[in-house]
Structures are given as C-alpha cells and as structure tokens.
Design a protein around this motif. Structure first.
Motif, PDB file in Angstrom:
ATOM      1  N   PHE A  93       0.818  -1.449  -0.408  1.00  6.11           N
ATOM      2  CA  PHE A  93      -0.140   0.080  -0.233  1.00  6.11           C
ATOM      3  C   PHE A  93       1.204   1.232  -0.180  1.00  6.11           C
ATOM      4  O   PHE A  93       0.633   2.362  -0.297  1.00  6.11           O
ATOM      5  CB  PHE A  93      -0.788   0.077   1.695  1.00  6.11           C
ATOM      6  N   LYS A  94       1.873   0.860   0.284  1.00  7.28           N
ATOM      7  CA  LYS A  94       2.518   1.942   1.088  1.00  7.28           C
ATOM      8  C   LYS A  94       3.003   2.797  -0.364  1.00  7.28           C
ATOM      9  O   LYS A  94       3.503   3.765  -1.130  1.00  7.28           O
ATOM     10  CB  LYS A  94       3.795   2.191   2.022  1.00  7.28           C
ATOM     11  N   THR A  95       3.941   1.435  -1.051  1.00  9.88           N
ATOM     12  CA  THR A  95       4.365   2.773  -2.653  1.00  9.88           C
ATOM     13  C   THR A  95       3.445   2.654  -3.623  1.00  9.88           C
ATOM     14  O   THR A  95       3.453   3.562  -3.693  1.00  9.88           O
ATOM     15  CB  THR A  95       4.921   0.733  -3.467  1.00  9.88           C
ATOM     16  N   ALA A  96       2.471   2.387  -3.382  1.00 12.44           N
ATOM     17  CA  ALA A  96       0.948   2.461  -4.054  1.00 12.44           C
ATOM     18  C   ALA A  96       0.309   4.131  -4.006  1.00 12.44           C
ATOM     19  O   ALA A  96       0.154   4.788  -4.521  1.00 12.44           O
ATOM     20  CB  ALA A  96      -0.617   1.455  -3.953  1.00 12.44           C
ATOM     21  N   ASP A  97       0.556   3.620  -2.346  1.00  9.81           N
ATOM     22  CA  ASP A  97      -0.033   5.189  -2.183  1.00  9.81           C
ATOM     23  C   ASP A  97       0.719   6.492  -2.597  1.00  9.81           C
ATOM     24  O   ASP A  97       0.541   7.206  -2.840  1.00  9.81           O
ATOM     25  CB  ASP A  97       0.141   5.577  -0.109  1.00  9.81           C
ATOM     26  N   GLN A  98       2.490   5.912  -2.284  1.00 14.82           N
ATOM     27  CA  GLN A  98       3.465   7.575  -2.924  1.00 14.82           C
ATOM     28  C   GLN A  98       3.270   7.729  -4.148  1.00 14.82           C
ATOM     29  O   GLN A  98       2.749   8.525  -4.945  1.00 14.82           O
ATOM     30  CB  GLN A  98       4.751   6.268  -2.510  1.00 14.82           C
ATOM     31  N   ILE A  99       2.759   6.955  -4.814  1.00 12.34           N
ATOM     32  CA  ILE A  99       1.996   7.178  -6.639  1.00 12.34           C
ATOM     33  C   ILE A  99       1.285   7.666  -6.623  1.00 12.34           C
ATOM     34  O   ILE A  99       1.210   8.843  -7.352  1.00 12.34           O
ATOM     35  CB  ILE A  99       2.402   5.673  -6.982  1.00 12.34           C
ATOM     36  N   ALA A 100       0.386   7.030  -5.851  1.00  8.50           N
ATOM     37  CA  ALA A 100      -0.650   7.858  -6.280  1.00  8.50           C
ATOM     38  C   ALA A 100      -0.835   9.694  -5.278  1.00  8.50           C
ATOM     39  O   ALA A 100      -1.690  10.254  -6.212  1.00  8.50           O
ATOM     40  CB  ALA A 100      -2.086   7.223  -4.998  1.00  8.50           C
ATOM     41  N   GLY A 101      -0.265   9.431  -3.953  1.00  9.05           N
ATOM     42  CA  GLY A 101       0.062  11.294  -3.493  1.00  9.05           C
ATOM     43  C   GLY A 101       0.618  11.748  -5.011  1.00  9.05           C
ATOM     44  O   GLY A 101       0.457  12.924  -4.677  1.00  9.05           O
ATOM     45  N   LYS A 102       1.553  11.394  -5.289  1.00 10.21           N
ATOM     46  CA  LYS A 102       2.160  12.338  -6.951  1.00 10.21           C
ATOM     47  C   LYS A 102       1.448  12.843  -7.945  1.00 10.21           C
ATOM     48  O   LYS A 102       1.724  13.291  -8.321  1.00 10.21           O
ATOM     49  CB  LYS A 102       3.299  11.437  -6.954  1.00 10.21           C
ATOM     50  N   LEU A 103       0.855  11.866  -7.876  1.00  8.52           N
ATOM     51  CA  LEU A 103      -0.451  12.110  -8.967  1.00  8.52           C
ATOM     52  C   LEU A 103      -2.495  12.876  -8.929  1.00  8.52           C
ATOM     53  O   LEU A 103      -2.654  12.894  -9.552  1.00  8.52           O
ATOM     54  CB  LEU A 103      -1.337  10.717  -9.575  1.00  8.52           C
ATOM     55  N   GLY A 104      -1.930  12.933  -7.469  1.00  3.68           N
ATOM     56  CA  GLY A 104      -2.563  13.883  -7.152  1.00  3.68           C
ATOM     57  C   GLY A 104      -4.395  13.318  -6.948  1.00  3.68           C
ATOM     58  O   GLY A 104      -5.299  14.378  -6.309  1.00  3.68           O
ATOM     59  N   PHE A 105      -3.976  12.260  -6.442  1.00  3.56           N
ATOM     60  CA  PHE A 105      -5.361  11.291  -5.461  1.00  3.56           C
ATOM     61  C   PHE A 105      -4.977  12.221  -3.936  1.00  3.56           C
ATOM     62  O   PHE A 105      -3.612  12.438  -3.237  1.00  3.56           O
ATOM     63  CB  PHE A 105      -4.678   9.779  -5.050  1.00  3.56           C
ATOM     64  N   GLY A 106      -6.685  12.799  -3.670  1.00  2.27           N
ATOM     65  CA  GLY A 106      -6.448  13.662  -2.098  1.00  2.27           C
ATOM     66  C   GLY A 106      -6.157  12.361  -1.042  1.00  2.27           C
ATOM     67  O   GLY A 106      -6.622  11.307  -1.170  1.00  2.27           O
ATOM     68  N   LYS A 107      -5.577  12.482  -0.199  1.00  2.00           N
ATOM     69  CA  LYS A 107      -5.602  12.287   1.507  1.00  2.00           C
ATOM     70  C   LYS A 107      -6.850  11.468   1.754  1.00  2.00           C
ATOM     71  O   LYS A 107      -6.986   9.890   2.211  1.00  2.00           O
ATOM     72  CB  LYS A 107      -4.725  12.397   2.385  1.00  2.00           C
ATOM     73  N   GLU A 108      -8.459  11.745   1.090  1.00  2.00           N
ATOM     74  CA  GLU A 108      -9.352  11.214   1.920  1.00  2.00           C
ATOM     75  C   GLU A 108     -10.066  10.934   0.721  1.00  2.00           C
ATOM     76  O   GLU A 108     -11.522  11.065   0.704  1.00  2.00           O
ATOM     77  CB  GLU A 108     -10.477  12.261   3.196  1.00  2.00           C
ATOM     78  N   SER A 109      -9.746  10.513  -0.412  1.00  2.00           N
ATOM     79  CA  SER A 109     -10.309   9.731  -1.896  1.00  2.00           C
ATOM     80  C   SER A 109     -11.121   8.451  -1.056  1.00  2.00           C
ATOM     81  O   SER A 109      -9.676   7.675  -0.895  1.00  2.00           O
ATOM     82  CB  SER A 109      -9.293  10.501  -2.880  1.00  2.00           C
ATOM     83  N   TYR A 110     -11.731   8.283  -2.020  1.00  2.00           N
ATOM     84  CA  TYR A 110     -12.704   6.623  -1.504  1.00  2.00           C
ATOM     85  C   TYR A 110     -11.268   5.553  -1.644  1.00  2.00           C
ATOM     86  O   TYR A 110     -11.094   4.719  -0.748  1.00  2.00           O
ATOM     87  CB  TYR A 110     -14.356   6.254  -2.411  1.00  2.00           C
ATOM     88  N   VAL A 111     -10.871   5.424  -3.020  1.00  2.00           N
ATOM     89  CA  VAL A 111      -9.998   3.999  -2.702  1.00  2.00           C
ATOM     90  C   VAL A 111      -9.191   4.848  -2.311  1.00  2.00           C
ATOM     91  O   VAL A 111      -8.578   3.633  -1.519  1.00  2.00           O
ATOM     92  CB  VAL A 111     -10.088   4.446  -5.189  1.00  2.00           C
ATOM     93  N   ARG A 112      -8.486   5.304  -2.037  1.00  2.00           N
ATOM     94  CA  ARG A 112      -7.442   5.434  -1.070  1.00  2.00           C
ATOM     95  C   ARG A 112      -7.719   5.042   0.541  1.00  2.00           C
ATOM     96  O   ARG A 112      -7.332   3.987   0.785  1.00  2.00           O
ATOM     97  CB  ARG A 112      -6.812   6.731  -0.773  1.00  2.00           C
ATOM     98  N   LEU A 113      -8.695   5.702   1.451  1.00  2.00           N
ATOM     99  CA  LEU A 113      -9.151   5.067   1.967  1.00  2.00           C
ATOM    100  C   LEU A 113     -10.027   3.160   2.164  1.00  2.00           C
ATOM    101  O   LEU A 113      -9.128   2.512   3.188  1.00  2.00           O
ATOM    102  CB  LEU A 113     -11.200   6.022   2.602  1.00  2.00           C
ATOM    103  N   ARG A 114     -10.034   2.932   1.072  1.00  2.00           N
ATOM    104  CA  ARG A 114     -11.082   1.699   1.146  1.00  2.00           C
ATOM    105  C   ARG A 114      -9.493   0.879   1.019  1.00  2.00           C
ATOM    106  O   ARG A 114      -9.572  -0.100   2.051  1.00  2.00           O
ATOM    107  CB  ARG A 114     -11.076   1.338  -0.614  1.00  2.00           C
TER     108      ARG A 114
END
Length: 748
Positions: A192-213
């Motif tokens: 998750f941490k690697t995926a989250d790192q990519i997501a953060g750089k791509l502009g996914f918000g901290k409280e986006s549904y896909v991130r929280l799920r």
C-alpha cells in the motif's frame, strides 16, 4: 550541480534497505574508472546514466561523484552499446553475443534490433529462436524503461517496473494513472505504501474513497501478518486513521460502505470482550472470516460423524455389546510388534486414537511424540487402515517420512495444488484414506487449515501432532492452541522426558527455558549445547562467520552448508540480512580460482544475477519466501543455486533434488539462507545451529522464540551472546495475543 554521462562497469556495493550504492563507471576524458555514489539501487552493469551531482573528496576513498539525481539513457557509442547489451538486460544476449552483434553492426546496432531484428540471424551463433528471444526482450525492456521513467518522475523506486509490466503489459502506465492502489491488490511485493506514494504524486487526495478503501484493506492485511484473523472495529478505525492521516468519520463512512458491499464482514453472533470487559466488534477480510467459520464447522462435523474403517466399526460394536466404553486396542501387543515400551500417557494416546475421530497429541522435545505416533500407526495398520501423512513444510514432511517409514507429503502436495485452478482436492474431490496424521500443527494457519479440512471426507479420522509451546504460525490464526483450548476434542499431553533424551543438554535446556528457568550454559567437552559470551554485536558477526566457515566444520567434520545460523530478527547488525551478506562473502565469494595448465591458479568472476541490491551466485544457499504454486515451491523451502545463466537472466535452484528455474524478475521471491530468522525455521531441523542472542534483539526476545530456535538443533547448538539477553528472553512470556474466534466457534 555538475552533469556527467557514464557507463556502469561494476557495482561494488549496494544497500538494499536504503538504496545507497557505489558504482565504478567509465566517464569520457577520465582514464580511470570513476566512483559514483548515491541512491542508485535500480542500476545494472552496462547501464548508461546521465547523473547530476557534485564532486567530493572522501578522506578514505578519494575523489567521488555524488549523484543527487540520475536517469538512464540508451548509449550512443559502440563501447556503450556493447556494455549495455552484454549486461544481461536483454534476454538471450550476454557479453559474447553482444561483442559479435556490435562488431557487425557498429553504431547501427540498436536500429537493427529495433527495426530489423531478423538481420541478427547473420551474426555467428545466433539462431532463429535466439533472434525471437532478443526481439521480444528488447520490446519488453523498452516498455519497462518507460515504466521506470514514469516511476522515477514520481520519486518511486523503479525496481517494481518489471513486475508492473508483467501484470499489466502495455496498459501499465494507464492503470497506474487511473487507480494506483490496484498495484497493492494485484502485485506481490508492492504494498500500500508504494501505491500510496504514486497516488500522492498523481494528485489523489488523502481522503479519496479509493485511498481509504485500499488503506483499510492494507491495515487488516498488516494485522493478519501479525497473526490476527480479525480487527476490533475501534482498533481498525484508530489504526487506519493514524496510518492514513484521515478523520475517523471518513474512515467509518468508508468502512460502512465496504461492509454493505461485502468487501469486509462484521461478526454479529459471538460477543467478544477485551481485557477490560468492554465489547469488541470483530471486522474481517472475507477470506479469513470464511476460513474461520469453515475450520470450526468442518472440525465439529468431522468429530460428530462415525469413521468408516474396520477398527472403528469393530470397537464401536464391541463396546455396545460389552457395555465397556474403555474397550480399545491391545497396547502390549503393539509394544511387542514395534519393539517399544510406552508409559501410561503414551499408551492412553494409542487407545484413544483407536476410536477418536479428531485428536491432538502434543508435547515438547524428547517426550516421545514420534514413538507414540509409531504406536498409533501400528494400531491402524493392524486393521488395514489407509494412512495419509502430511506436514506444512517439505523439511517437516521429509522428517516424518524418515521417522515412520511411510510417505509423508506437504499439505500443498497432498491437496494436489495446480495453478491457476488451485487445490484439486476439496469437497467435490476429497482425499482417499481412513486417517490423516498431521505433524507440526503449530505451524498451520487458518487459511491452510480450512483448505485441508475441505478435502477430508466426514468418515476420515484426523490426528494432529505438534508442540504448542513453539512459535505460532507465520500466517494468521492460532489454530492448534485454539483447538486445544476449546476442550472440544481429546488432547493427550506428553510431559515425561525419556532417559535417552535426558543425555541431550539441547533437550533439557529447551524444557528449562519453557518452564521459565535459566538453561545450563556451563559448556564442556561432551555437551551438545555451547554458550559463547560476547556482548559486542559488531564482533559477533566475524565470530559467527569463523564458526560456520572453519571451527565447526573442522571439529565435527561437516560441510558449512549443513550448519544453519538462526537469529531472532531480520534487521540489524546481527540480523539475518547482514549475517547473510557476511557469510556469503566468506563462503561463496564473487570470484573463484580455476587452474589452467602452465599458468597456475587464475581468479575468475562468478556469473551472478542482481536483484534489490543482492547478488545471487551458483552455490548460494537460498530460501523461498512466498508460496509459488506454479513452481511448487513454498514459503520456507531452502535450496542451493546450481547454475546462473547471465545471458538468459535466469538461474536454477535445487530444492530437494528438484531443479527450479527463476527469471531475474522473480528473484525477490528468494533470499539468501546462510542465516535465517527463527520464525522461518519452524518445522525444520538442522544438524548444527548457531544462534546469536543479544540485547540488540530485545524487542523479539521471548521465551517461545528462543525455545523454538533451540529445538531446531538436532546434534549441536552454539549460542553466541550475553547471559543478560538469554535471561531476559527466558523471563519474557508476554506473547502478543492473536485476534481469533476459532476457540469460541468450536465451543458453540
């Protein structure tokens, strides 16, 4: 900042934990190789780098180029092209063919491979099969390079590029842009941490549904790695909020939606309370919920159904006829047959096994579990029962075969695992036999136990053998202990240490430790248990290397490969990672001597493949760290690398006389196994064990850990460390309680 373009000639050092690397590079206008240092983990020999950084003079190592940023580019010179092709990046091309290709096509080499690969047939020694291999590998490598660049742009380690390409092919970058959290779900090794790192750089918000799920599933998965089958609802909310830096309210909303969709399951029937008496609401990932429900239901059904064999039928009829509920097999006759003398508890185990559908036999080393199992098998054989034997690991199954004279299989092989379909044996195609005797049951987790019980017909018997004082399973659950604690099935505890076992200080000390007493560490010429005092972790490493390489092989006339180093932790100075690097350097160095007529000994480099900073060479001792059903090798299996093919970027590992091939992209499934953690050694035995025990390990120093480590040694145990650390471990019984409801489900 200064920019240099360089060709990587050698990789002299890489730290897989932080990526720090030292490279020796060829740079234009410099006659000597230039040391380039920095975070360069994903670089290969032959790579052409455009590095940005500064020159510095190190007091010890001299002038170096410190790279702050870097990118990989295709080489423009003939020399660079040859180095690049010969590095092994392109499957089917090693140094020999690289030289021939570049000699023929010069600066046009890459254009030929890109646009007219069929022309390679004109190069001496290259056939059509190799041309196709080179063309496919070039295309794949090109796309992997694009993924690497994408990851580098987002400051993520590009070592995952090949795995991502293997999973998604040319759609890889599209998938990452659309939902990077899929990587954590779909690809082993990308968390998750690697995926989250990519997501953060791509502009996914901290409280986006896909991130929280994804974060909630990751939190539950992490808890399962600690042995928990479920998480308490509040525990999950608190942990996920902390991990995701999100408000509890948004976590709860996401969790409720996942519960509604069935992506999570909430336990509603069993009331669970914490240590303070407050109610706990268990939340499960579906596989763990259905596994726990399945194990409880199938065990109860198995115990309630009559056995279908002749022994069970005759004893049931005889008991009904005589009114004697204690009527059973003649243990004295069995003793004569097998040439053993059983004490009363062992005799009771044999009598109970004659009529039991589900039974547990437990006890520590030297208490006669194996001889009692012999008696049970003899009783069954006398009545013609078909007996199946199984254990969780290959080594445990092999030991079972040697001890009983009957074939024992791993659970995976017993269930006829065939990917991608999975287990061939299940409810619709059950195992054929009258009784299954299962050894090393403390190692079996809830998921594997459920798969096994699915394949048992209701008429079959199940005898579980294990030592509950050992470490629990690596996977989620505490299956054997829960079964015993439920009180739902007959349990025979063997406690008497037999006379022949009393001569072994390994066995006697193991029992001392299990009872909370300090072991006898007085040493002596005739002992099998040695304690070497050393409180300096730095000097313990060369001491262990000397023991494994020289002293123990010389004294006990064994190969170093038969000596196993077991350590409480993976990290740290005396952790498995560092010990493996030191032991590999001494036992299997990167160069070997060959004798040539008239020239004496010539030192030649060994072929090796690199992955995540580690070098894999022929004769290395390695361990598989994930179940691979395609290859039929499983977590904890140990083998020896028998060959390395640098051109094809493959190597072969011998696991118990089975040769298994690995591509370079699969090497993160292997770790060096000169040293391994005690957890990974469960179910195995080794002639000689060397075990460091220092206060550096204090977070892991627990009684059951040291007990498990000691009981892995068959003939000799050498402990290196301090009395303080050993004493601390012996006193520490604060084992983390696992979240499981199997005991309660069995008691319903």
């Amino acid at each position: 900042m200064v920019k240099i373009r360089c060709v990587v000639e050698r990789i002299t050092y890489q730290n897989p934990e932080n990526g720090y690397s030292v490279l020796k590079c060829r740079v234009k206008d410099y006659s000597d190789l230039v040391p380039v240092v920095g975070n360069l983990l994903d670089v290969n020999v032959g790579s052409v780098l455009l590095a940005e950084g500064n020159w510095k003079v190190d007091a010890k190592y001299g002038r170096q180029f410190v790279a702050e940023n870097w990118e990989e580019t295709l080489p423009a010179t003939v020399y660079g092209m040859e180095k690049y092709l010969g590095s092994g990046l392109i499957k089917g091309v090693g140094p020999k063919f690289a030289k021939r290709i570049v000699q023929k096509y010069g600066v046009d080499t890459f254009t030929v491979i890109e646009d007219n690969a069929e022309l390679l047939i004109e190069v001496e020694g290259i056939g059509r099969k190799r041309v196709q291999m080179i063309a496919e590998s070039w295309e794949r490598q090109k796309e992997v390079k694009n993924i690497m660049l994408f990851l580098q742009e987002h400051q993520v380690s590009s070592s995952f590029a090949a795995k991502i390409y293997k999973q998604y092919g040319n759609d890889s970058i599209g998938v990452m842009k659309e939902n990077p959290y899929r990587l954590a779900d779909d690809i082993w090794g990308i968390g998750f941490k690697t995926a989250d790192q990519i997501a953060g750089k791509l502009g996914f918000g901290k409280e986006s549904y896909v991130r929280l799920r994804s974060g909630l599933m990751y939190t539950l998965s992490e808890l399962s790695n600690d042995g928990h089958v479920y998480a308490g609802k509040q525990q999950l909310i608190d942990k996920a909020s902390e991990l995701l830096e999100a408000s509890p309210e948004t976590i709860i909303m996401t969790m409720d939606d996942m519960l509604l969709k069935g992506e999570l399951i909430q336990e509603k029937e069993i009331v669970k309370r914490d240590d303070k008496g407050s109610p706990v609401t268990p939340i499960y990932l579906p596989p763990f919920y259905y596994a726990e429900i399945g194990v409880a239901g199938k065990l109860k059904k198995l115990a309630a159904s009559p056995a279908g064999d002749r022994l069970y039928t005759r004893l049931t009829e005889a008991r009904a006829k005589t009114g004697n509920e204690n009527l059973s097999v003649d243990v004295e006759a069995i003793q004569e047959k097998v040439g053993m003398t059983y004490d009363e508890i062992q005799a009771d185990a044999i009598r109970q096994a004659a009529t039991a559908k589900v039974m547990v036999l437990t006890g520590g080393p030297g208490t006669g579990k194996t001889t009692t199992t012999h008696g049970i098998i003899s009783a069954y054989k006398a009545y013609g029962l078909k007996i199946l034997l199984a254990a969780p690991t290959g080594r445990a199954a092999k030991r079972m075969t040697e001890a009983t004279g009957l074939e024992a299989k791993t659970i995976h092989r017993l269930l006829e695992c065939k990917p991608p379909e999975g287990y061939q044996r299940d409810e619709d195609n059950p195992l054929e036999g009258d009784v299954l005797i299962l050894d090393e049951c403390s190692m079996i987790d809830i998921i594997l136990m459920n798969s096994l019980l699915k394949a048992l017909p209701s008429t079959m018997r199940l005898i579980m053998v294990g030592d509950i004082d050992q470490l629990p399973s690596v996977g989620a659950g505490n299956v054997l202990r829960d079964i015993i604690d439920s009180g739902s099935f007959p349990v025979i505890r063997l406690t008497k240490i037999f006379r022949q076992a009393q001569t072994s200080r390994i066995i006697m000390n193991a029992h001392c430790i299990n009872e909370g007493r300090m072991p006898d560490i007085s040493n002596g010429r005739d002992t099998d248990f040695f304690f070497m005092e050393n409180e300096d972790a730095e000097s313990v490493v060369p001491q262990i290397v000397d023991l494994v390489q020289t002293k123990l092989p010389r004294y006990y006339h064994v190969e170093p490969a038969r000596i196993q180093v077991l350590t409480p932790m993976q990290r740290g100075v005396v952790g498995a990672t560092n010990l493996n690097l030191a032991l590999q350097e001494s036992l299997n160095p990167p160069e070997h001597e060959i004798f040539m007529r008239g020239r004496g000994a010539v030192t030649m480099p060994k072929d090796c493949l690199r992955r995540s900073g580690f070098a894999f060479r022929a004769d290395d001792k390695v361990m598989q760290i994930k179940n691979n059903y395609d290859k039929e090798v499983f977590n904890g299996d140990i083998g020896i690398i028998e060959s390395v093919n640098a051109e094809d970027r493959t190597l072969k590992v011998n696991f118990d006389n089975r040769s298994i091939e690995y591509d370079v992209t699969e090497l993160d499934e292997l770790v060096h196994a000169y040293a391994t953690t005690i957890h990974k050694a469960q179910g195995s035995e080794y002639p000689i064990v060397v075990m460091p025990v220092l206060m550096n390990h204090y977070v892991m120093l627990q009684r059951n850990l040291i007990y498990t480590g000691i009981t892995r040694a068959k003939k000799i145990l050498v402990m290196v460390g301090t009395r303080k650390a050993l004493s601390y471990a012996v006193r520490n019984v604060t084992v983390t309680k696992r979240n499981t409801l199997l005991k309660e489900r069995l008691s319903l």
